[in-house]
Design an enzyme around this catalytic site. Structure first.
Site, short mmCIF file in Angstrom:
data_model
loop_
_atom_site.label_atom_id
_atom_site.label_comp_id
_atom_site.label_asym_id
_atom_site.label_seq_id
_atom_site.Cartn_x
_atom_site.Cartn_y
_atom_site.Cartn_z
N ASP A 144 0.82 -1.20 0.00
CA ASP A 144 0.00 0.00 0.00
C ASP A 144 0.86 1.26 0.00
O ASP A 144 0.33 2.35 -0.19
CB ASP A 144 -0.93 0.00 1.23
CG ASP A 144 -2.39 0.14 0.85
OD1 ASP A 144 -3.22 0.41 1.73
OD2 ASP A 144 -2.69 -0.02 -0.35
N ASP A 175 -10.19 -5.74 11.98
CA ASP A 175 -10.06 -7.14 12.33
C ASP A 175 -11.19 -7.58 13.27
O ASP A 175 -11.96 -8.50 12.93
CB ASP A 175 -8.69 -7.40 12.95
CG ASP A 175 -8.21 -6.26 13.84
OD1 ASP A 175 -7.01 -6.15 14.09
OD2 ASP A 175 -9.07 -5.46 14.31
#
Lengths: 752, 731
Positions: free
Chosen positions: A175, A338
């Site tokens: 990224d 998450d």
């Protein structure tokens, strides 16, 4: 019929249990005079001592919890009915805040008792007999701006995972090299991104991994993963952070669970770290006490596992693609994608489990600043989930899952409680606010037993994984910074932004963390409050009020001890070593030109190794270059090395070896040497845990805190207080500092 | 000549001062003091004051003080003296002679300085042991002691000639009247409960005005020349025979009148009448309520009277738990204490059935100020009912003002009912010693907005308890309006009815408010009320014995429960005691007092004895029945009257009491069945049970905890079987 009978039996037990619980609660609410209450509560506390020696499972565990809960409920009943009186608006406001803070603690205590009532340890699940039946696995390694060297280690280890090659693919999700960054307006940054991309791409090619980037950075990590999901196809995905180096056995130990349970969406493994976190490091306790995250991975997660509530922790976890597809990939409403994803999947009926063997080795943040960035993200993320997907209302969750998630989320409200606890004694000592209407006798009969019982409960449940008062220090240090972040997230849950945690920062010298300043103010406040309270105590003729002042001063003293320990931890100690050193015990041989030296390797790192050999076996070779040969579980290997130092030590020679520049294959071998064997992590994991005496551990922790606090002030006195100030001044203070630094460095045994 | 002589004689008669017939009252100083002790005046300068009550009905003609005292023989006669003051006016001074330290003096007190109400009789001394000006003002040899028993005030008085009006009722009936006698003449025979209640209303109205002063009610007839006040009650047609026609004609509705007693000088006659029973009742209710000095007329016809809607809860005069009261709300203004021993007394009327733990405390927040120059050991002592509790340390040498100075006094230091909270100043000058001018006034001001807070507590008490009854009237005043009480008359004797009125009046005094819904009945009272039975032994005899009564007269003999002396046995330590010892407590356990009752049947009557007993009412309704009886109705009336005497009432105890004349002849015993009455919540009741039976409590907790653990474990196992992994290592 059987099912019906089972249900009837279940419900009968449940009803009887409710009656017993109701009876305990009712008994806890009965009014007693202080004398009888003291006898009752101290008897209960005394009873906890023998009960905790019983096997800590089964009904003995529940009995311990029942007694603790009883003492807590008695305290709560008295606290509610007898100690909240209106005297004036300011006092009442302060009293209510303190009461609310205590409620937070009580709720957490009750919920943690629930969560940890029956932790489980699973047996391994076997893989299918034939490799063709193995699920395909995509290893997704996320990176943003980490040191490329760090990423390389993880990449290489991932490609070396013990799994059929045709069923494993490794992807590096960069990224840091999104098209938006590569073409960004800042040419310096864009150039740096391109350079980094080139390096990472090269390594992917070199080591047989796939390189992926995407057009932009939308969604931060969850967006990165979702973009990768669209371009990959494995049945399972193994998620790794850039610094989480997987052991070879990671898939062999975890994939089998997915085969035996079709509704399993997650196997989470512990986050194991090679280096201490900045607080442990700066207090010199890295090798002495269990790491701070041990409680979560060693105790809490096995408890969550029982309640089918193990959640995804962002890395070191294997997930089922089919489940992720059902919810549209990784959730992106919060910056802790998450836990959010896991909760959504639980609400869809998917199951999860926790496999408690450490199978990755990662890195803790190196500085307190990085540590705070990480923790603030977690705190904000949990508050976002609390606001946006509150577990109490999210449909599909089972009642026990709701409580489990609530427990996790409520924990992150600790900054509010901690700040209140820090300031509460000052309200009384300095401003004489009536924040707690009680006589010393009542405090002795209700509050002290409650405090002791709650500490005993924490020690009972988590004593193997956390020393007493560690929570106080960590939470106090975080609370000043997390509090505004938590409040912001609660107010506007969509406002927080994902921030990557810096890792592997180089610290050339000791320095004071820039985040230390609020603690100076806090220390001064507490000292001033203590002084003022002491003057009042001296001048107080009323015995009862004097006793209350004394109790307030003791409370303040505990706060001060914690804050001083915090200051001790805010003197950042230098860290020059780049590669992590791992203790080992391996038989090897160094083969030089006409010289073979038998070695017992004691530690290894990617840069070299250290070993010992008997005195008589050591002959200094003419050429210091040679091969270090040893057997690994995955086969024999040899490393080209140079002897860089040697010395006699207690009847043998200690040799320091440096690995000489190598081929990709040798690099891979080195990575496997250091990181490949998960049994080593399991050993280290177990070695650092174990019940320590309550008093001894407390004493050691507080002594370390005080010692380093003194160092901190000494450092201040010989250095200028500037952000990242460097510069030494000669003098006794500097000499003391230097001596204490040497002492601390010598005590670091683990991967410093 | 013959016509002139009578006129001349008449003139002479009017001109010659008539010799007024004077009455005499003698009060020993001890009788005017709250404690029976000598009056001690110490140091170079000291003062003491007494309150001398004088009724508005009395006009003081002459007064004298017979003073007996002894002073130190170390005093210097030329510099030492005693000054006597009356209401701040100097009336006499006595010089001290070291050769004759015992002094007896007759001191005339100026009659014109007396006023209706409380008169302050003050003593001031100046004492020196040296001629020189340099001496130690607190030398121990500077003392004078007034014999409070032998010293006395003799008042010669006559009845005030002021014509009484309704506006003056509160002055004519006040606590300065001692041993008031009231004869109630019921012109309309009391044949129903309403008519029987009239006398009770009147008795309550008088009793409330007397506050705590004792009084005696008698059944009167018009003809007899009984001493004391007279009250005439009845319908117009019934009272017409006793009143002037003009007065009768004014009875055009509920009628209330006051006039001098025609036969007893100084006494008062009240008339309560109406055209029917309802109007008479209204007149009686108005009598209770007319506490404002209005109207200033001898009689009044009440055309409308709002019915007395009782408010729920205890009487207004009784403080309520959990509330805070400013001193001003308790009738105390800003007060400055200046001299050692000077005190402020605050009357606190607590509910009779307060129940709280031993640690519960009454909290005081004092706003006070004191001057500079006090030594660090100066204190303002706080006493409750004469027992020291706490003190305010006046330690700032520069003086101070305290806002909200907090003190706590255990609730158990207070009695049920009336309590006296006293703040006594004991200053010590910062500068003292020989040759030193020492300030002699140490002003300490306690402000009216100081507060007293009663703790939250439940109402929970074990009954029957004659001690509680004697002190507070509980449980008959439990509801502040008398709605839970009934007086049941066991015969039709006038004395029995008068005894009922007497009891009603006494209860109103203890309640601090009228018991508007108290019933006096001849038939069986409502079983939902606590019943107070009045009747002579003959009336009791014809009734069936009450099952729980400790004594009951039969046809030939009486059945009596005897408990005898308690037998002291080794204590059985409770679990709490055992644990306390385990924790190192050294305090020994008191011996257990065991009482084993026996029953005896024997002949013999009460004779001159009066008997009071209380027992749980039959039927399990948690009600008390109290019986007051004597051999004759006259004796019964005397018994009821004696219950209004504080000394006897406060000496009552147990559930059976016998006495002849006064408290010194009182005998009592306990040991009967009882029950707990109150609004304690179930939680509080269980707490009380557990406190008394800690084994039971601990056993319950242990059992609950074990059940929780065992059942919880089973549930977890079953949960794991259904939801959890089957392949775990069962940690």
């Amino acid at each position: 019929m059987v099912d019906f009978r089972e249900r009837v039996i279940d419900r009968s037990f449940a009803l009887a249990f409710l009656v017993a619980t109701g009876s305990l609660v009712a008994l806890a609410a009965l009014p007693l005079d202080a004398e009888r209450q003291a006898i009752l509560s101290w008897s209960c506390v005394a009873l906890l001592l023998p009960v905790r020696l019983w096997p800590r499972r089964g009904w003995g565990r529940l009995l311990f919890l029942a007694i603790t809960v009883f003492v807590v409920l008695r305290y709560l009943s008295w606290r509610t009915y007898a100690t909240l009186q209106f005297h004036d608006p300011t006092s009442y406001l302060a009293a209510v805040l303190l009461y609310a803070a205590e409620w937070h603690g009580v709720l957490l205590l009750l919920l943690s008792g629930f969560v940890n009532v029956h932790p489980i340890v699973r047996r391994a699940a076997p893989l299918p007999a034939r490799e063709v039946d193995y699920p395909t696995v995509d290893v997704l390694i996320t990176t943003y701006d980490e040191d490329p060297e760090l990423v390389r280690i993880t990449l290489v280890a991932a490609t070396a995972i013990d799994y059929p090659e045709d069923r494993l693919r490794v992807y590096l999700l960069d990224d840091g090299a999104s098209e938006a960054r590569l073409q960004g307006p800042d040419s310096t940054r864009a150039r740096a991104a391109r350079e980094r991309q080139a390096v990472l791409r090269h390594w992917c090619e070199l080591h047989g991994a796939y390189y992926l980037n995407r057009p932009d950075n939308r969604g931060a990590k969850s967006g990165n993963l979702n973009a990768a999901l669209a371009r990959t196809s494995g049945d399972l995905v193994l998620i790794l952070d850039a610094d989480h180096v997987p052991a070879r056995a990671i898939l062999r130990q975890t994939v089998g669970f997915f085969v035996s349970d079709e509704r399993l969406f997650l196997v989470q493994t512990p986050h194991f770290f090679l280096n201490p976190d900045p607080i442990e490091k700066n207090l010199g306790l890295g090798a002495k006490m269990p790491p701070e995250n041990a409680m979560f991975y060693g105790a809490i997660h096995p408890g969550l596992d029982f309640w089918q509530s193990s959640f995804f922790c962002g890395s070191a976890a294997l997930l089922r693609r089919e489940a992720l597809n059902e919810v549209g990939g990784f959730a992106g409403d919060s910056i802790t994608e998450d836990a959010e994803t896991a909760m959504l999947l639980h609400s869809k009926g998917w199951r999860s489990l926790y496999w408690g063997q450490p199978l990755v080795a990662g890195l803790q943040p190196d500085t307190f600043t990085s540590f705070i960035i990480q923790r603030m993200r977690w705190a904000q993320g949990m508050m976002q989930i609390f606001r946006l997907h509150n577990p109490l209302w999210l449909s599909g969750l089972k009642p026990w899952q709701r409580l489990a998630y609530l427990s996790n989320m409520l924990f992150w409200l600790f900054p509010l409680a901690r700040v209140v606890y820090l300031l509460a004694p000052l309200c009384f000592l300095v401003f004489d606010l009536r924040i707690y209407d009680a006589t010393p006798t009542e405090i002795g009969a209700y509050a002290l037993p409650y405090l002791l019982a709650s500490k005993l409960e924490a020690h009972y449940l988590f004593g193997r994984w956390r020393w007493p008062f560690v929570s106080d220090i960590y939470e106090t240090m975080q609370s000043l910074f997390s509090l505004p972040a938590v409040l912001r997230a609660l107010k506007n849950p969509r406002s927080p932004r994902f921030q990557v945690t810096p890792k592997l920062e180089r610290l050339e010298e000791d320095f004071i963390s820039p985040l230390a300043k609020p603690f100076y103010g806090l220390t001064a406040l507490l000292l001033a409050g203590g002084a003022w309270g002491s003057v009042r105590l001296w001048d107080e003729s009323d015995a009862e009020k004097a006793m209350l002042l004394l109790i307030g001063l003791l409370w303040l003293a505990i706060n001060l001890a914690v804050v001083l320990a915090a200051l001790g931890a805010l003197l950042e100690r230098r860290q020059r070593r780049r590669s992590q050193r791992v203790k080992v015990d391996l038989t090897a041989e160094w083969r030089g030109t006409a010289v073979n030296i038998p070695l017992r390797l004691t530690d290894v790192s990617l840069g070299g190794a250290q070993g010992v050999c008997p005195l008589e076996a050591f002959h200094l070779p003419q050429s210091l270059e040679g091969d270090l040969c040893l057997r690994q579980p995955f086969g024999p290997c040899a490393f080209r090395t140079r002897i860089v130092n040697w010395r006699r030590h207690r009847g043998h020679y200690v040799l320091g070896l440096a690995f000489i520049a190598s081929s990709p294959q040798e690099y891979r071998q080195r990575v496997l040497l250091v990181y490949g064997d998960s049994r080593r992590w399991a050993l280290l994991f177990r070695k650092r845990h174990g019940y320590s005496g309550f008093i001894g551990a407390t004493a050691r922790l507080l002594a370390a805190g005080f010692f380093h606090a003194v160092r901190h002030f000494l450092w201040l006195s010989v250095h200028r207080l500037r952000r990242g100030a460097r510069g030494a001044v000669d003098g006794p203070g500097a000499k003391v500092l230097a001596w204490s630094s040497r002492k601390n460095n010598e005590t670091d045994k683990l991967a410093a | 000549m013959s016509r002139t002589l009578p006129i001349l004689l008449l003139l002479v008669y009017t001109l010659v001062p008539r010799q007024v017939s004077a009455l005499e009252s003698t009060w020993s100083l001890a009788r005017l003091m709250s404690r029976d002790e000598a009056i001690r005046l110490s140091h170079a300068w000291d003062t003491y004051a007494l309150s001398l009550p004088v009724s508005a009905r009395h006009q003081i003609l002459k007064a004298r003080l017979h003073l007996e005292l002894t002073h130190s023989n170390a005093l210097v006669g030329s510099r030492s003296q005693l000054k006597v003051q009356l209401n701040g006016w100097h009336v006499a001074q006595l010089k001290f002679d070291p050769e004759h330290p015992h002094v007896e003096a007759e001191i005339p007190l100026p009659a014109e300085r007396f006023k209706a109400g409380y008169n302050q009789l003050g003593f001031q001394v100046a004492q020196h042991y040296t001629e020189a000006t340099c001496e130690f003002p607190h030398a121990p040899e500077l003392w004078t002691e007034i014999d409070s028993v032998k010293s006395r005030v003799v008042l010669e008085w006559t009845h005030a000639e002021e014509k009484p009006t309704l506006a003056g009722l509160d002055r004519l009936y006040d606590e300065t009247l001692r041993d008031l006698r009231v004869n109630i003449v019921q012109a309309t025979p009391a044949v129903n409960d309403e008519q029987r209640s009239w006398g009770a209303w009147v008795a309550q109205g008088i009793a409330l005005r007397l506050r705590y002063a004792p009084f005696r009610i008698f059944p009167g007839s018009w003809q007899e020349g009984a001493a004391g006040d007279r009250v005439l009650i009845g319908r117009r047609e019934d009272v017409a025979a006793y009143l002037p026609k003009a007065m009768v004609e004014r009875i055009a509705g509920p009628y209330l009148a006051v006039r001098p007693h025609p036969a007893n000088p100084g006494a008062i006659e009240l008339v309560l009448s109406g055209r029917d029973d309802a109007e008479v009742s209204q007149a009686a209710q108005a009598f209770i309520r007319l506490r404002l000095p209005f109207p200033d007329s001898a009689d009044v016809v009440i055309s409308a009277l709002d019915s007395l809607e009782p408010e729920p809860g205890p009487a207004p005069g009784i403080l309520r738990e959990g509330l805070a009261y400013e001193l001003e709300q308790l009738g105390i203004r800003d007060i400055t204490l200046e001299n050692a021993g000077q005190s402020l007394e605050v009357e606190l009327n607590l509910p009779a059935d307060l129940h709280a733990s031993d640690e519960t405390q009454v909290e005081l927040w004092l706003h006070l100020a004191y001057r500079a120059g006090l030594r660090r050991d100066s204190v303002l002592n706080v006493e409750v009912n004469g027992v020291f509790q706490n003190s305010v340390h006046l330690s700032a040498e520069r003086g101070a003002e305290y806002r909200g100075y907090h003190l706590a006094i255990p609730l158990k230091s207070f009695h049920p009912g009336r309590n006296l909270l006293r703040f006594s100043l004991y200053p010590a000058p910062l500068i003292s010693g020989e040759c030193t001018y020492v300030q002699d006034r140490f002003p300490v001001t306690i402000y009216r907005n100081s507060m007293i807070q009663l703790p939250s507590a439940s109402h929970y008490v074990r009954l029957p308890d004659l001690g509680l009854f004697g002190r507070t009237g509980f449980p008959y005043i439990q509801a502040g309006d008398g709605s839970m009480a009934a007086i049941e008359l066991l015969d039709d004797e006038a004395e029995t009815l008068a005894a009922g009125w007497q009891i009603a009046g006494r209860w109103a005094q203890q309640n601090g408010a009228p018991l508007t819904r108290l019933t006096i009945t001849r038939k069986a009272a409502d079983a939902s009320r606590h019943r107070f039975l009045l009747g002579s032994i003959a009336a009791l005899r014809v009734r069936d014995a009450a099952p729980g009564a400790p004594w009951w007269p039969g046809a030939d003999s009486s059945r009596l429960r005897l408990t005898g002396e308690p037998r002291f046995e080794a204590p059985e330590p409770s679990c709490a005691d055992w644990l306390a010892r385990l924790l190192g407590e050294e305090k020994p356990l008191p011996a257990d007092a065991r009482i084993r009752p026996t029953h005896i049947q024997l002949t013999g009557d009460l004779g001159r004895q009066r008997l009071l007993m209380a027992y749980p009412a039959a039927g399990g309704a948690e009600r008390v029945e109290t019986v007051l009886t004597a051999q004759t109705p006259g004796g019964l009336l005397e018994a009821a009257q004696s219950l209004t005497q504080a000394e006897l009432a406060h000496a009552l105890n147990g559930d059976l009491a016998l006495w002849l004349d006064g408290p010194e002849t009182l005998a009592w015993q306990a040991g009967g069945a009882g029950f707990y009455l109150g609004d304690a919540s179930q939680r509080e009741r269980m707490g009380a049970v557990f406190a008394r039976h800690p084994w039971f409590g601990l056993g319950s907790i242990a059992l609950s905890a074990l059940a929780f653990a065992a059942l919880g474990h089973r549930l977890l196992v079953r949960f794991k079987r259904r939801h959890g992994p089957v392949d775990d290592l069962d940690v």
